[in-house]
Design a protein around this motif. Structure first.
Motif: not given
Length: 179
Positions: A111-124
């Motif tokens: 869940e944390f890396f999904k949040r970080d990906l979303h924060t960094a504008y990287i497609d999950i």
């Protein structure tokens, strides 16, 4: 600043790639970071210098950005690991049986890396394509987090301006004297 980065920050964030931090913990880390930067730069609360000004003078990002960058870079390394490696098994693994305790479950690293990906504008869904090439992944993480920091700064400034605009000016009463 170099000593602070080399000694304090490296010890403070040791192993943070695998932490699952909650907002309260991240806020405490950021408060410590800002307090240290203000001490080093000789800035007191009486100087009325904002957090963003302190960070720009120190040429450092917030702890939030540092934590996200470390987690995402480690995620890219885990993606490149072989199939039999333990970190990769833990990241992609699922429990076959068993149950969790009652109440809200603890957040997992996923869940944390999904949040970080979303924060960094990287497609999950397509982050693995970028992570398969290190230079592309590093650039995506760095540029995405810089954009996120700029957005965070813009939100903070607009919130500050709204707060200042909502404070109404003092009411002055004009007394009229009768002659």
């Amino acid at each position: 600043m170099k000593v602070y980065q080399a000694c304090v920050l490296s010890n403070l964030l040791y192993g943070s790639e695998t932490w699952t931090t909650y907002a309260k913990q991240e806020t405490k880390l950021n408060v410590f970071h800002m307090r240290c930067l203000r001490k080093i730069r000789g800035i007191t609360w009486e100087d009325k210098v904002t957090k963003s000004q302190v960070l720009s003078k120190a040429k450092l990002p917030t702890i939030f950005a540092m934590l996200s960058e470390r987690r995402l870079r480690w995620l890219g390394q885990v993606y490149l690991m072989g199939k039999s490696r333990i970190p990769k098994d833990l990241l992609y693994g699922q429990l076959e049986h068993g149950s969790r305790s009652r109440g809200r479950p603890h957040l997992r690293f996923r869940e944390f890396f999904k949040r970080d990906l979303h924060t960094a504008y990287i497609d999950i869904n397509s982050w693995g394509d970028w992570a398969s090439e290190r230079s592309t992944w590093r650039f995506a993480v760095k540029s995405g987090l810089q954009r996120a920091e700029a957005d965070r700064l813009e939100k903070r400034v607009s919130k500050q301006q709204k707060r200042k605009a909502s404070i109404s000016p003092p009411v002055c009463f004009h007394l009229q004297y009768m002659h």
